[in-house]
Design a protein around this motif. Sequence first.
Motif, PDB file in Angstrom:
ATOM      1  N   PHE A 102      -5.673   7.141  -4.275  1.00  0.00           N
ATOM      2  CA  PHE A 102      -6.148   8.282  -3.466  1.00  0.00           C
ATOM      3  C   PHE A 102      -6.860   9.195  -4.451  1.00  0.00           C
ATOM      4  N   LEU A 128     -16.047  10.955  -7.469  1.00  0.00           N
ATOM      5  CA  LEU A 128     -15.220  11.128  -6.204  1.00  0.00           C
ATOM      6  C   LEU A 128     -14.160  10.444  -5.985  1.00  0.00           C
ATOM      7  N   SER A 129     -13.001  11.093  -5.706  1.00  0.00           N
ATOM      8  CA  SER A 129     -11.989  10.470  -5.016  1.00  0.00           C
ATOM      9  C   SER A 129     -11.686  10.690  -3.508  1.00  0.00           C
ATOM     10  N   HIS A 156     -10.555  14.889   1.392  1.00  0.00           N
ATOM     11  CA  HIS A 156      -9.304  15.092   2.090  1.00  0.00           C
ATOM     12  C   HIS A 156      -8.342  15.702   1.130  1.00  0.00           C
ATOM     13  N   SER A 159     -18.960  16.874   4.466  1.00  0.00           N
ATOM     14  CA  SER A 159     -18.520  16.174   2.935  1.00  0.00           C
ATOM     15  C   SER A 159     -20.001  16.145   2.274  1.00  0.00           C
ATOM     16  N   LEU A 160     -19.608  16.232   1.220  1.00  0.00           N
ATOM     17  CA  LEU A 160     -20.881  16.042  -0.027  1.00  0.00           C
ATOM     18  C   LEU A 160     -20.264  14.476  -0.608  1.00  0.00           C
ATOM     19  N   GLY A 161     -21.148  13.632  -0.674  1.00  0.00           N
ATOM     20  CA  GLY A 161     -20.853  12.605  -1.144  1.00  0.00           C
ATOM     21  C   GLY A 161     -21.342  12.500  -2.665  1.00  0.00           C
ATOM     22  N   ASN A 199     -17.868  16.088   9.849  1.00  0.00           N
ATOM     23  CA  ASN A 199     -16.804  16.914   9.337  1.00  0.00           C
ATOM     24  C   ASN A 199     -15.407  15.950   9.127  1.00  0.00           C
ATOM     25  N   THR A 232      -8.609  15.386   9.081  1.00  0.00           N
ATOM     26  CA  THR A 232      -7.056  15.454   8.015  1.00  0.00           C
ATOM     27  C   THR A 232      -6.831  13.873   7.888  1.00  0.00           C
ATOM     28  N   VAL A 233      -6.393  13.620   6.847  1.00  0.00           N
ATOM     29  CA  VAL A 233      -5.469  12.315   6.587  1.00  0.00           C
ATOM     30  C   VAL A 233      -3.924  12.454   6.837  1.00  0.00           C
ATOM     31  N   ALA A 260      -2.645  10.614  10.118  1.00  0.00           N
ATOM     32  CA  ALA A 260      -3.700   9.878  10.513  1.00  0.00           C
ATOM     33  C   ALA A 260      -3.168   8.393  11.011  1.00  0.00           C
ATOM     34  N   TRP A 263     -14.153   9.733  13.951  1.00  0.00           N
ATOM     35  CA  TRP A 263     -14.305  10.154  15.082  1.00  0.00           C
ATOM     36  C   TRP A 263     -14.965   9.266  16.466  1.00  0.00           C
ATOM     37  N   LEU A 273      -5.918   2.032   9.450  1.00  0.00           N
ATOM     38  CA  LEU A 273      -6.037   2.550   8.250  1.00  0.00           C
ATOM     39  C   LEU A 273      -6.550   1.544   7.128  1.00  0.00           C
ATOM     40  N   GLN A 323     -10.200   1.205   7.658  1.00  0.00           N
ATOM     41  CA  GLN A 323     -10.968   2.400   7.387  1.00  0.00           C
ATOM     42  C   GLN A 323     -11.267   2.683   5.847  1.00  0.00           C
ATOM     43  N   MET A 366     -18.877   7.312  -1.406  1.00  0.00           N
ATOM     44  CA  MET A 366     -18.597   6.904  -2.633  1.00  0.00           C
ATOM     45  C   MET A 366     -19.640   5.946  -3.177  1.00  0.00           C
ATOM     46  N   LYS A 416     -13.186  10.114  19.690  1.00  0.00           N
ATOM     47  CA  LYS A 416     -11.665  10.003  19.738  1.00  0.00           C
ATOM     48  C   LYS A 416     -11.224  11.647  19.893  1.00  0.00           C
TER      49      LYS A 416
HETATM   50  C1  HEC Z   1     -17.517  12.039   0.720  1.00  0.00           C
HETATM   51  C2  HEC Z   1     -16.380  12.609   1.280  1.00  0.00           C
HETATM   52  C3  HEC Z   1     -15.283  11.393   1.928  1.00  0.00           C
HETATM   53  C4  HEC Z   1     -14.524  10.769   0.783  1.00  0.00           C
HETATM   54  C5  HEC Z   1     -14.781  10.421  -0.387  1.00  0.00           C
HETATM   55  C6  HEC Z   1     -13.612  10.050   1.710  1.00  0.00           C
HETATM   56  N1  HEC Z   1     -13.630  10.449   2.827  1.00  0.00           N
HETATM   57 FE1  HEC Z   1     -12.483   9.923   4.494  1.00  0.00          FE
HETATM   58  N2  HEC Z   1     -13.684  10.931   5.797  1.00  0.00           N
HETATM   59  C7  HEC Z   1     -14.942  11.404   5.446  1.00  0.00           C
HETATM   60  C8  HEC Z   1     -15.519  11.873   6.547  1.00  0.00           C
HETATM   61  C9  HEC Z   1     -16.534  12.694   6.933  1.00  0.00           C
HETATM   62  C10 HEC Z   1     -14.997  11.240   7.619  1.00  0.00           C
HETATM   63  C11 HEC Z   1     -15.083  11.039   9.325  1.00  0.00           C
HETATM   64  C12 HEC Z   1     -16.202  10.244   9.310  1.00  0.00           C
HETATM   65  C13 HEC Z   1     -16.395   9.765  10.688  1.00  0.00           C
HETATM   66  O1  HEC Z   1     -15.559   9.858  11.561  1.00  0.00           O
HETATM   67  O2  HEC Z   1     -17.637   9.175  10.983  1.00  0.00           O
HETATM   68  C14 HEC Z   1     -13.633  10.674   7.069  1.00  0.00           C
HETATM   69  C15 HEC Z   1     -12.764   9.977   7.855  1.00  0.00           C
HETATM   70  C16 HEC Z   1     -11.522   9.219   7.326  1.00  0.00           C
HETATM   71  C17 HEC Z   1     -10.321   8.885   8.029  1.00  0.00           C
HETATM   72  C18 HEC Z   1     -10.263   8.966   9.471  1.00  0.00           C
HETATM   73  C19 HEC Z   1      -9.026   9.824   9.950  1.00  0.00           C
HETATM   74  C20 HEC Z   1      -9.300  10.254  11.403  1.00  0.00           C
HETATM   75  O3  HEC Z   1      -8.719  11.045  11.953  1.00  0.00           O
HETATM   76  O4  HEC Z   1     -10.084   9.476  12.353  1.00  0.00           O
HETATM   77  C21 HEC Z   1      -9.344   8.550   7.090  1.00  0.00           C
HETATM   78  C22 HEC Z   1      -8.045   7.912   7.278  1.00  0.00           C
HETATM   79  C23 HEC Z   1      -9.972   8.735   5.734  1.00  0.00           C
HETATM   80  N3  HEC Z   1     -11.066   9.275   5.792  1.00  0.00           N
HETATM   81  C24 HEC Z   1      -9.377   8.524   4.611  1.00  0.00           C
HETATM   82  C25 HEC Z   1     -10.089   8.377   3.350  1.00  0.00           C
HETATM   83  C26 HEC Z   1      -9.792   7.532   2.335  1.00  0.00           C
HETATM   84  C27 HEC Z   1      -8.533   6.931   2.146  1.00  0.00           C
HETATM   85  C28 HEC Z   1     -10.631   7.564   1.265  1.00  0.00           C
HETATM   86  C29 HEC Z   1     -10.898   7.148  -0.053  1.00  0.00           C
HETATM   87  C30 HEC Z   1     -10.845   5.596  -0.236  1.00  0.00           C
HETATM   88  C31 HEC Z   1     -11.488   8.496   1.830  1.00  0.00           C
HETATM   89  N4  HEC Z   1     -11.208   9.074   3.263  1.00  0.00           N
HETATM   90  C32 HEC Z   1     -12.776   9.142   1.305  1.00  0.00           C
HETATM   91  C33 HEC Z   1     -15.106  12.064   4.183  1.00  0.00           C
HETATM   92  C34 HEC Z   1     -14.918  11.501   3.218  1.00  0.00           C
END
Ligand code: HEC
Length: 335
Positions: free
Chosen positions: A69, A80-81, A86, A99-101, A110, A113-114, A117, A125, A132, A135, A146, A272
């Motif tokens: 993670f 980025l991790s 998160h 978020s910025l990639g 936006n 939160t994890v 989740a 969303w 998961l 996801q 990433m 959602k």
């Molecule tokens: C560059 C920023 C970024 C990174 C890096 C990232 N996330 Fe996210 N994450 C987001 C965004 C923005 C969303 C919402 C996207 C959407 O719903 O379309 C999201 C959604 C999620 C959700 C869904 C939560 C929900 O309530 O629906 C989970 C779980 C999650 N990320 C886990 C992870 C994990 C595990 C990793 C690493 C493998 C990760 N994310 C890497 C930005 C990021």
Amino acid sequence: MSFRPPLVAALALLCIGLCIGWTQRQTEPDVLPAPPPAPPSALPFQALQPLPPTPALPPERVALGERLFHEKRLSHDDSLSCASCHDLAHGGADARRVSLGVRGQPGQRNAPTVFNASLNFVQFWDGRAASLREQAAGPVHNPVEMASNWPEVLAKLSADAGYLQAFADVYGGPPTAERIVDALASFEETLLTPDSPLDRHLRGEPDALDARQRAGMQRFIELGCASCHQGVGLGGNMFQRFGVMEAPPPEAARDSGRQAVTGRESDRGVFKVPGLRNVALTAPYFHDASAATLDEAVRTMARVQLGHDLTAQDVELIVAFLQSLTGRWRGQALQ
Ligand code: HEC
Ligand code: HEC
């Protein structure tokens, strides 16, 4: 003359009836609780439930997931991790609007939160990932997150003796895409945040909520918030339109939401229902971050979803209630 007594009696009864009706109306409260709008599955007073216990998963698998993670080599340029967007020290969400990639590219939504989740019935969303595990592949491949792919990630991790050993210990073999997402998801399954004041209240400690929070919970239920934000996550168990009674903020209307997944016109603007646990820590709000504060999010929800303009007092009480949803992780209060 013989018809008079019945007439008098009838008039007297009518008068008594009217008088009773009148006094009853006078003694009823001025503001009746509004009926919730077409509640999807309204069970008002059992609508809020305490968190289930955190699953006891093999600690080595969870530790590997935690390490992944925080692993920047999951991104193309090692910048980025998962934790970059998160931040577990800040509610598990991203304080930025989007978020910025890699290379600083802005995303579309936006980051939620994890924390907790794993309780969501689907992820993202728009619910485009069923679990998961499904996801976790998303951000690794997303070009504005990433921007990597499994062959690239596997080459990097397999060149690291520490990871080879850890994967061998947990899975009996080298890193694979399935093992990476399994470890990540296992770690995420331990991100439950029990022992919030609301959980303690629901488990039978009435004083865990103060009087304002209890009044706020009552308003949350009476107004109909709990017809959508319900269950163990106070959300995360259904899709709903953002804009039931009124158009949502203009920024929100630009996102087609669930329609992009199903292709159905009726799913335009449907998202959602997000869980509200730890919501006081996860500003800004809504998929488009159009609400900067919790006050604003609560006012918008009441107007757009329920057709109510809340009084300042109601907003204050509901926000106080929402603050009681902040829980603990590994024994520490979330912040
Ligand atoms: C560059 C920023 C970024 C990174 C890096 C990232 N996330 Fe996210 N994450 C987001 C965004 C923005 C969303 C919402 C996207 C959407 O719903 O379309 C999201 C959604 C999620 C959700 C869904 C939560 C929900 O309530 O629906 C989970 C779980 C999650 N990320 C886990 C992870 C994990 C595990 C990793 C690493 C493998 C990760 N994310 C890497 C930005 C990021
Ligand atoms: C008809 C269903 C419905 C009702 C009723 C409803 N909500 Fe929501 N709520 C949603 C949906 C859907 C979203 C996500 C909107 C978006 O960002 O697209 C949401 C988002 C939120 C958010 C933002 C969460 C975040 O992480 O960004 C808060 C806070 C919230 N609701 C509180 C409330 C309160 C308080 C009430 C009662 C006054 C309420 N909601 C009533 C469906 C509902």
